[in-house]
Scaffold this active site. Sequence first.
Site, PDB file in Angstrom:
ATOM      1  N   GLY A   5     -13.722  -1.640  -6.608  1.00  0.00           N
ATOM      2  CA  GLY A   5     -15.030  -1.119  -6.207  1.00  0.00           C
ATOM      3  C   GLY A   5     -15.008  -0.278  -4.948  1.00  0.00           C
ATOM      4  O   GLY A   5     -16.066   0.000  -4.382  1.00  0.00           O
ATOM      5  N   GLY A   6     -13.808   0.106  -4.461  1.00  0.00           N
ATOM      6  CA  GLY A   6     -13.742   0.963  -3.276  1.00  0.00           C
ATOM      7  C   GLY A   6     -14.469   0.325  -2.106  1.00  0.00           C
ATOM      8  O   GLY A   6     -14.257  -0.843  -1.774  1.00  0.00           O
ATOM      9  N   ARG A  58       0.836  -1.193   0.000  1.00  0.00           N
ATOM     10  CA  ARG A  58       0.000   0.000   0.000  1.00  0.00           C
ATOM     11  C   ARG A  58       0.879   1.256   0.000  1.00  0.00           C
ATOM     12  O   ARG A  58       1.932   1.278   0.655  1.00  0.00           O
ATOM     13  CB  ARG A  58      -0.840  -0.028   1.276  1.00  0.00           C
ATOM     14  CG  ARG A  58      -1.771   1.141   1.497  1.00  0.00           C
ATOM     15  CD  ARG A  58      -2.910   1.124   0.566  1.00  0.00           C
ATOM     16  NE  ARG A  58      -4.021   1.959   1.011  1.00  0.00           N
ATOM     17  CZ  ARG A  58      -5.048   2.259   0.227  1.00  0.00           C
ATOM     18  NH1 ARG A  58      -5.104   1.805  -1.019  1.00  0.00           N
ATOM     19  NH2 ARG A  58      -6.039   2.987   0.682  1.00  0.00           N
ATOM     20  N   SER A  87      -7.728   1.155   3.604  1.00  0.00           N
ATOM     21  CA  SER A  87      -8.215   0.639   2.322  1.00  0.00           C
ATOM     22  C   SER A  87      -9.407  -0.287   2.547  1.00  0.00           C
ATOM     23  O   SER A  87      -9.678  -0.703   3.673  1.00  0.00           O
ATOM     24  CB  SER A  87      -7.081  -0.148   1.662  1.00  0.00           C
ATOM     25  OG  SER A  87      -7.524  -0.819   0.519  1.00  0.00           O
ATOM     26  N   SER A  88     -10.103  -0.609   1.459  1.00  0.00           N
ATOM     27  CA  SER A  88     -11.152  -1.639   1.511  1.00  0.00           C
ATOM     28  C   SER A  88     -10.778  -2.845   0.651  1.00  0.00           C
ATOM     29  O   SER A  88     -11.567  -3.773   0.522  1.00  0.00           O
ATOM     30  CB  SER A  88     -12.476  -1.065   0.996  1.00  0.00           C
ATOM     31  OG  SER A  88     -12.841   0.074   1.727  1.00  0.00           O
ATOM     32  N   THR A 145      -9.932   0.150  -9.876  1.00  0.00           N
ATOM     33  CA  THR A 145      -8.944  -0.675  -9.195  1.00  0.00           C
ATOM     34  C   THR A 145      -8.959  -1.941  -9.998  1.00  0.00           C
ATOM     35  O   THR A 145      -9.843  -2.135 -10.831  1.00  0.00           O
ATOM     36  CB  THR A 145      -9.403  -0.927  -7.742  1.00  0.00           C
ATOM     37  OG1 THR A 145      -9.286   0.285  -7.023  1.00  0.00           O
ATOM     38  CG2 THR A 145      -8.586  -1.981  -7.029  1.00  0.00           C
ATOM     39  N   THR A 165      -4.120  -0.741  -7.304  1.00  0.00           N
ATOM     40  CA  THR A 165      -4.921   0.426  -7.665  1.00  0.00           C
ATOM     41  C   THR A 165      -4.111   1.705  -7.718  1.00  0.00           C
ATOM     42  O   THR A 165      -3.027   1.801  -7.125  1.00  0.00           O
ATOM     43  CB  THR A 165      -6.078   0.613  -6.646  1.00  0.00           C
ATOM     44  OG1 THR A 165      -6.980   1.605  -7.133  1.00  0.00           O
ATOM     45  CG2 THR A 165      -5.562   1.023  -5.275  1.00  0.00           C
ATOM     46  N   ASP A 220      -7.986   8.421   0.307  1.00  0.00           N
ATOM     47  CA  ASP A 220      -8.464   7.360   1.205  1.00  0.00           C
ATOM     48  C   ASP A 220      -8.267   7.719   2.681  1.00  0.00           C
ATOM     49  O   ASP A 220      -8.793   7.041   3.561  1.00  0.00           O
ATOM     50  CB  ASP A 220      -7.766   6.030   0.900  1.00  0.00           C
ATOM     51  CG  ASP A 220      -8.433   5.287  -0.258  1.00  0.00           C
ATOM     52  OD1 ASP A 220      -9.510   5.724  -0.700  1.00  0.00           O
ATOM     53  OD2 ASP A 220      -7.877   4.274  -0.715  1.00  0.00           O
TER      54      ASP A 220
HETATM   55  O1  DON Z   1      -7.949   1.120  -1.195  1.00  0.00           O
HETATM   56  C1  DON Z   1      -9.127   1.366  -1.426  1.00  0.00           C
HETATM   57  O2  DON Z   1     -10.047   0.916  -0.771  1.00  0.00           O
HETATM   58  C2  DON Z   1      -9.462   2.222  -2.628  1.00  0.00           C
HETATM   59  N1  DON Z   1      -8.343   3.076  -2.961  1.00  0.00           N
HETATM   60  C3  DON Z   1      -9.806   1.287  -3.749  1.00  0.00           C
HETATM   61  C4  DON Z   1     -10.223   2.012  -4.983  1.00  0.00           C
HETATM   62  C5  DON Z   1     -11.074   1.195  -5.859  1.00  0.00           C
HETATM   63  O3  DON Z   1     -11.387   0.076  -5.602  1.00  0.00           O
HETATM   64  C6  DON Z   1     -11.549   1.844  -7.074  1.00  0.00           C
HETATM   65  N2  DON Z   1     -12.254   0.882  -7.885  1.00  0.00           N
HETATM   66  N3  DON Z   1     -13.029   0.597  -8.552  1.00  0.00           N
END
Ligand code: DON
Length: 583
Positions: free
Chosen positions: A459-460, A92, A439-440, A368, A386, A410
């Site tokens: 998908g965040g 990360r 993060s998720s 991502t 990502t 984030d």
């Molecule tokens: O780390 C995270 O949770 C976010 N930066 C992830 C971003 C993400 O999944 C965007 N995607 N579609």
Amino acid sequence: MAAGVAVLLLGLLPAGAAYPPAVSGRGGAVASAERQATAAGLDVLLAGGNAADAAVAVALALAVVHPQAGNLGGGGFAVVRFGTETVTLDFREVAPAGVHPGLYLDENGNPVPERSRVGPLAAGVPGSPAGLWELHRRFGRLPWRRVVRPALKLARDGFVVPRRLERDVTRHRELLERFPESARWLLPGGHPPRAGSTMRNPELTAVLEAYGAHGPDAIVRGPVARAVELVSRRYGGVLRAADLTAYRPVWREPVRFTLAGWRVASMPLPSSGGSILAESAAMLEPLGWAGLPRAGADRAHILAAVWKRVYADRYRLGDPESTEVGPAELLSPAWIRRRVASIDLRRAVPSGEIVPWPGSPVPEPPDTTHLSVVDADGNTVALTTTLNGTFGSGVTVPGGGFLLNNEMDDFAMAPGRPNMYGLVQGAANAVAPGRRMLSSMSPTVAWRDAEVVALGSPGGSRIPTAVLQVLLALLVDGDPLQAAVDRPRIHHQWLPDRIDAEPDALSPETAAALSDRGWTIRTTASLGEVHAVRRFADGTVEAAADPRGPGWAGVVEPGVGGRGGSVRGQATPSPPTRPSPRP
Ligand code: DON
């Protein structure tokens, strides 16, 4: 590379099958968001590489053909199971040494979202160069240079522009035009690259050549690191070459839990993913979720009620050094009992009653990417990587041919205010130098005896709920792999207080029953893009790409007497062509 990829026509499905089967073989399997990236992984498996070699090859190929999310300028996580050893790699991004919260706030102390989303101030210190190297150093079998080769070939000799790249450059044109270094590469002649045309990336070619020869020092020191500092200074960033040199990936013990007799390992902090999965699984069990009918409102009611509480707990999470609570506390039997007891099976308890906090943001569709690999020996890698938003901060490293992330968004820039994903987060995740932003991302591996599954998703905030629903379909309901990936999904994240549902996820009767119980439902086009692989005890392997995106799943078929071998792949048809039974 993987020249013989033959498309299995999905028209050959047995009549009446609700979902097509996953592609299957016996020599190793790869699923990723892009055909040429999956082919890079199959090429490396065919050359005798293992799951770690193939995962690195796919990740680097994604940096070439899927620069919206594939990256050298971002970061990610991997869950690795080799033999009986299961570990996670945290690569990360971290906050640069020069940050302080005031950089992201206006004179009244309100966050200025632009600063954490666009330009170099939005960029965390990239973790991918050292992270991918570290994954290969510990687990890889082939020489490093060989693992880098497929990506290098794609950048140097050219790749076929995927339709999704043309679409996303068109959509994000304004962002890319703000930075001439990005426009030059991604808007050649002022136009998005045309799908199906051949594209090369000479600057990235040079970087990959040096990376293949010298490892991460070729990026985190010397001219490339200096170019990062130059572009950062040019647009008012605080990222410096010294930040890149100082960055270290970290091996971490996974969050572990059991589900329907399977053992599951997922990402610990600084990802909230493993914690959300494990806390959800622990709550679903006493609520008897597995025994409820698939159709009807009860399962959706319980899932949404569980997530509402689990995402409220996420508010207290952050970097392992700054978190206010850890998985050990959130997973303790006493806490699970308390959380379960607060669920009313007849009505939705409003989010405000769980933890009083306002907020009603609209999540953006960002980018991502996840890849899953299993090799012939059953070793697995689930890797999510990502830049955060699509094309990250929009800033390309001059002479580098790669983009910098916008992962700083984030962090909780002001505790209690929603970020890009509508996530409301707390002081545990405040910005501080050297800290990792929460993060998720939830790369996950599950196993039972000799069987193993690897999966994950973009998908965040919607990542953990997408991964959990695929796991539940697979492990609890016994769905085949492709069906588990395809099945429509729902989501809840505490705030905003509503269920997001894919168009076919809830029948009109179920939706009506849920709204009678007090749930607000919003239809959303798609939740996550899960790419998964599986190996059965008899050595058969399968790969499934998510029809929500243009992903590609492939397998290796070993040659006779261990010689030769071939690869086979399949794309997934787009969702509207697919029958999706309603629960
Ligand atoms: O780390 C995270 O949770 C976010 N930066 C992830 C971003 C993400 O999944 C965007 N995607 N579609």
